[in-house]
Design a protein around this motif. Structure first.
Motif, short mmCIF file in Angstrom:
data_model
loop_
_atom_site.label_atom_id
_atom_site.label_comp_id
_atom_site.label_asym_id
_atom_site.label_seq_id
_atom_site.Cartn_x
_atom_site.Cartn_y
_atom_site.Cartn_z
N ASN A 146 -15.55 3.23 -26.85
CA ASN A 146 -14.59 3.57 -25.81
C ASN A 146 -13.18 3.54 -26.40
N ARG A 147 -12.51 4.67 -26.35
CA ARG A 147 -11.15 4.77 -26.85
C ARG A 147 -10.19 5.21 -25.74
N GLY A 148 -10.44 4.71 -24.54
CA GLY A 148 -9.53 4.93 -23.43
C GLY A 148 -8.42 3.90 -23.43
N ILE A 149 -7.24 4.30 -22.96
CA ILE A 149 -6.09 3.40 -22.90
C ILE A 149 -5.42 3.55 -21.54
N GLU A 150 -5.29 2.46 -20.83
CA GLU A 150 -4.62 2.47 -19.55
C GLU A 150 -3.19 2.98 -19.71
N GLY A 151 -2.82 3.99 -18.91
CA GLY A 151 -1.48 4.53 -18.95
C GLY A 151 -1.26 5.63 -19.97
N ASP A 152 -2.28 5.98 -20.74
CA ASP A 152 -2.10 6.97 -21.79
C ASP A 152 -1.91 8.37 -21.21
N GLN A 153 -1.27 9.23 -21.98
CA GLN A 153 -1.00 10.60 -21.57
C GLN A 153 -1.61 11.57 -22.57
N ALA A 154 -1.80 12.81 -22.13
CA ALA A 154 -2.54 13.79 -22.92
C ALA A 154 -1.89 14.05 -24.28
N HIS B 180 0.96 22.48 -19.95
CA HIS B 180 1.07 21.41 -20.94
C HIS B 180 -0.29 20.76 -21.21
N LEU B 181 -1.04 20.49 -20.13
CA LEU B 181 -2.38 19.91 -20.30
C LEU B 181 -3.28 20.85 -21.09
N LYS B 182 -3.22 22.12 -20.75
CA LYS B 182 -4.08 23.09 -21.44
C LYS B 182 -3.81 23.10 -22.94
N MET B 183 -2.55 23.09 -23.30
CA MET B 183 -2.20 23.09 -24.72
C MET B 183 -2.71 21.83 -25.43
N CYS B 184 -2.60 20.68 -24.76
CA CYS B 184 -3.11 19.43 -25.34
C CYS B 184 -4.62 19.49 -25.51
N TYR B 185 -5.33 19.93 -24.48
CA TYR B 185 -6.78 20.01 -24.56
C TYR B 185 -7.23 21.01 -25.62
N ALA C 159 -4.39 17.62 -9.15
CA ALA C 159 -5.58 17.43 -9.96
C ALA C 159 -6.54 18.60 -9.82
N ALA C 160 -6.69 19.11 -8.60
CA ALA C 160 -7.57 20.25 -8.37
C ALA C 160 -7.10 21.47 -9.16
N ARG C 161 -5.78 21.67 -9.22
CA ARG C 161 -5.24 22.79 -9.99
C ARG C 161 -5.57 22.63 -11.48
N ALA C 162 -5.39 21.41 -11.98
CA ALA C 162 -5.71 21.16 -13.38
C ALA C 162 -7.20 21.35 -13.64
N ASN C 163 -8.02 20.96 -12.68
CA ASN C 163 -9.47 21.08 -12.86
C ASN C 163 -9.91 22.54 -12.96
N GLY C 164 -9.24 23.41 -12.23
CA GLY C 164 -9.56 24.83 -12.36
C GLY C 164 -9.30 25.31 -13.78
#
Length: 234
Positions: free
Chosen positions: A68-76, A129-134, A170-175
């Motif tokens: 598990n490499r999750g971090i509370e508060g982390d950003q993309a 921004h999220l799309k570019m990170c992913y 969140a729904a927009r990001a999920n699309g």
């Protein structure tokens, strides 16, 4: 066999990613154990607090070696910077990715929200921004021959301020994430639809104590959705 000097360590991020710094030493030590021992890793969970609190020893105990490499508060964008160290060098068979909602706290607040909706320009910028990170993370995974599972962001509920607006964001990001998974040929785990209430938008009661983080009931749903995907990939 790799030596300790060959272990990738991204260093501290400071103002760029202060949340990530809280677990940097821990992850560097754990990564060195996995890399130097050449332990075959089956699954890495990467993301923010939703991943951080998703106990791999409880929910994934039958999946082999799970890190598990999750971090509370982390950003993309911070996960992108630590991705080579915390995912790629571990060489897992599969990586589960779930991150993005923390990127909303700075831009989607206060006057930017009206009647349950955020400013359209801000939403579009956030999703892009999220799309570019992913995309950057997916391309790193593909180059390393690691299979990916993209996960939807979760809905939110009370007592989170502007929880309806955040769920709609969140729904927009999920699309975008669903389309990106199809475009890149990887799996998509849709937690959002299974965790909303009668309104189809906000978090159903009984899945969280704080309106953001799942407890046992919420994580059980998420694991149930993810398991058939992992059955195919692992």
């Amino acid at each position: 066999m790799k030596t300790i000097d060959q272990v990738i360590r991204p260093g501290l991020f400071g103002d760029f990613g202060p949340s990530a710094d809280r677990r940097r030493v821990e992850f560097d030590i754990k990564n060195s154990a996995a890399v130097c021992s050449e332990t075959p890793v089956d699954l890495v969970l990467a993301g923010d607090s939703i991943v951080h609190f998703w106990d791999e020893n409880i929910y994934f105990r039958d999946r082999g070696v799970v890190l598990n490499r999750g971090i509370e508060g982390d950003q993309a964008h911070v996960l992108v910077r630590r991705f080579q160290a915390d995912v790629i060098q571990l060489r897992p068979r599969v990586c589960v990715l779930l991150i993005g909602i923390n990127n909303t706290w700075a831009i989607l607040d206060g006057p930017n929200c009206t009647d349950g909706f955020y400013d359209e320009q801000l939403i579009c910028g956030w999703v892009l921004h999220l799309k570019m990170c992913y995309q950057r993370m997916l391309h790193m995974l593909q180059a390393a021959g690691i299979q990916a599972v993209l996960c939807s962001l979760l809905p939110m509920g009370e007592p989170v301020p502007t929880y309806l607006a955040r769920s709609r964001a969140a729904a927009r990001a999920n699309g975008m994430l669903r389309a990106l998974a199809k475009e890149e040929g990887c799996a998509f785990a849709n937690f959002f639809d299974a965790m909303t209430g009668d309104d189809g938008e906000t978090l159903r009661e009984g899945l969280s104590w704080d309106g953001i983080h799942p407890h046992w009931a919420g994580y059980s749903i998420m694991t149930e959705i993810l398991n058939p995907i992992l059955d195919v990939l692992l």
